[in-house]
Design an enzyme around this catalytic site. Structure first.
Site, mmCIF file in Angstrom:
data_model
loop_
_atom_site.group_PDB
_atom_site.id
_atom_site.type_symbol
_atom_site.label_atom_id
_atom_site.label_comp_id
_atom_site.label_asym_id
_atom_site.label_seq_id
_atom_site.Cartn_x
_atom_site.Cartn_y
_atom_site.Cartn_z
ATOM 1 N N SER A 128 0.841 -1.403 -0.151
ATOM 2 C CA SER A 128 -0.089 -0.007 0.030
ATOM 3 C C SER A 128 0.996 1.276 -0.219
ATOM 4 O O SER A 128 1.823 1.321 0.777
ATOM 5 C CB SER A 128 -0.941 -0.027 1.061
ATOM 6 O OG SER A 128 -1.658 1.114 1.331
ATOM 7 N N TYR A 153 -2.419 -0.112 9.798
ATOM 8 C CA TYR A 153 -2.669 -0.790 8.737
ATOM 9 C C TYR A 153 -1.184 -0.644 7.837
ATOM 10 O O TYR A 153 -1.059 -1.459 7.234
ATOM 11 C CB TYR A 153 -3.752 0.141 7.911
ATOM 12 C CG TYR A 153 -3.917 -0.342 6.343
ATOM 13 C CD1 TYR A 153 -4.344 -1.606 6.007
ATOM 14 C CD2 TYR A 153 -3.656 0.530 5.557
ATOM 15 C CE1 TYR A 153 -4.336 -1.908 4.637
ATOM 16 C CE2 TYR A 153 -3.674 0.282 4.022
ATOM 17 C CZ TYR A 153 -4.003 -0.965 3.763
ATOM 18 O OH TYR A 153 -4.086 -1.425 2.438
#
Length: 340
Positions: A128, A153
Site C-alpha cells: 500500500s 494498517y
C-alpha cells in the site's frame, strides 16, 4: 497457467479474475472470507458476475485458517499466486487493531508458507501507498525509507514486504510487492472516497472533506491497474548472479499524476449535473495529506502506462453505480470494456 487469487470477492480481485478468465489459458481459483467490513452483498454480486466463466472457481476460506490454507495448497499446484486479501482501511485500524494483526500478518504468513512449500513460481502481493507515512519527498519512490508509518494498517503492509523479503532470501521464492495507490472504478469499495461522494451527491447529502479538502491522491482507474498486474504476473524476479540479491521486487502501482479531492468533487458535479454539498472537516488521525507515486520503474518493466483520465473513469463509475442501484441513468457514456 493455474492462478490463485486471494480476496477474489474484493474490488481488485474480482476485476483481475474477470480479466484472466476472458483469457482461456488461465485457470483461476479464488478465495475470500466474505467478511462484513463493508456490505457483503456487493462481494457476492462480484462473485455472481464471475459465475459464467468455466475456468473460475471460488472457495470460501479465511487466510487465518492455517489448516484450511495448508489443504488448499496441498490440493492444487499454482503457477502464480496473487495475494490481494487483507483487512483494508486506515481509519478502521484505529478501533480494530487485532483484526489487522490476524488478517494482514498471520494471513500473509500462511500465504507465504503455502507458496514456499509448493514452490510457487511467483507470488504477487498487495502492499500500500500508506507505507510512505510521514515521508515529505514526492513523488514517493520505492527507494525511499518507509520507517515512519502513521497507521497500524500501514505498519502491517510494511511488515508484509519484510516478510516476503525474508522468504525470497531464505527459500528463493520469487515475490513482487505492489504498493497500490488510490484505485477507483466500477465495482469499487463502498468505504472509498469516490463511492461515498457519489452516493451522497445523488442522495442530496453533504460529503465529508477531511483536512478541509486540501488533500491529493494518485487516482488510478481499475482497468489500468489490472493491465499492470497482469503484466507483472509474468515478470517473476530472479536471484542476482553477481551480488546474490534475492528474487524480490517492489513497485509503486498508480497513475503518477495526483489530483486534489476538490478536482474529484468538481468532476463528479459535472458527471451527475448536481452541485455537491460539502462538509469541511479537520484531518483525521492516520490519514496522509498527499500521495504521489513514482511509477517509472513499473512502466519500464511492463511497457504500460495508465490510459484512463479521471473525467472518463469517474463517468464509468457513476454509470455503473446507477445501474447497480437502479438509479435513473443520466449522462450515459460508454462503459469500460470487460470490467464494468
Amino acid at each position: 497457467m493455474k492462478v490463485l487469487i486471494t480476496g477474489m470477492a474484493g474490488f481488485i480481485g474480482h476485476a483481475l479474475a474477470r480479466r484472466l478468465a476472458e483469457d482461456k489459458s488461465y485457470e483461476i481459483l479464488g478465495i475470500d472470507n466474505l467478511n462484513e467490513y463493508y456490505d457483503a452483498a456487493i462481494k457476492q454480486a462480484r462473485l455472481n458476475d464471475l459465475s459464467g466463466f468455466a475456468n473460475v472457481r471460488f472457495q470460501r476460506l479465511d487466510l487465518t485458517d492455517a489448516e484450511g490454507m495448508q489443504r488448499l495448497f496441498a490440493g492444487t499446484h499454482f503457477d502464480c499466486v496473487v495475494h490481494l486479501a487483507a483487512q483494508a482501511g486506515v481509519r478502521y485500524s484505529l478501533d480494530h487493531p487485532h483484526v489487522y494483526g490476524q488478517s494482514n500478518l498471520i494471513g500473509h504468513l500462511n500465504v507465504l508458507e503455502g507458496c514456499r512449500r509448493q514452490q510457487v513460481d511467483h507470488l504477487v502481493y498487495a502492499s500500500s501507498s500508506s507505507v510512505y507515512g510521514r515521508n515529505a519527498k514526492v513523488p514517493f519512490s520505492v527507494e525511499d525509507s518507509v520507517d515512519q508509518p502513521v497507521s497500524l494498517y500501514a505498519a502491517t503492509k510494511k511488515s508484509n514486504e519484510l516478510m516476503a523479503h525474508s522468504y525470497s532470501h531464505l527459500y528463493d521464492l520469487p515475490t513482487t510487492g505492489l504498493r497500490f495507490f488510490t484505485v477507483y472504478g466500477p465495482w469499487g469499495r463502498p468505504d472509498m472516497a469516490l463511492f461515498k461522494f457519489t452516493r451522497n451527491i445523488l442522495e442530496g447529502r453533504p460529503i465529508k472533506l477531511y483536512n478541509h479538502g486540501n488533500m491529493t491522491r494518485d487516482f488510478t482507474y481499475i482497468d489500468d491497474i489490472i493491465e499492470s498486474i497482469a503484466r507483472v504476473m509474468n515478470l517473476a524476479p530472479q536471484r542476482g548472479t553477481q551480488n546474490n540479491t534475492p528474487p524480490y521486487q517492489l513497485y509503486n502501482i498508480g497513475h503518477g499524476s495526483p489530483i486534489s479531492l476538490m478536482t474529484l468533487v468538481r468532476t463528479l458535479e459535472k458527471v451527475t449535473d448536481i452541485e455537491a454539498l460539502c462538509d469541511y472537516l479537520p484531518m483525521q488521525p492516520g490519514d496522509m495529506e498527499d500521495t504521489w507515486a513514482d511509477v517509472e520503474p513499473l512502466f519500464a518493466a511492463t511497457g504500460f502506462r495508465p490510459r484512463t483520465e479521471v473525467s472518463e473513469g469517474v463517468r464509468h463509475f457513476v454509470d455503473w453505480y446507477r445501474r447497480y442501484y437502479d438509479e435513473p441513468l443520466l449522462n450515459i457514456g460508454s462503459v469500460s470494456g470487460g470490467l464494468g
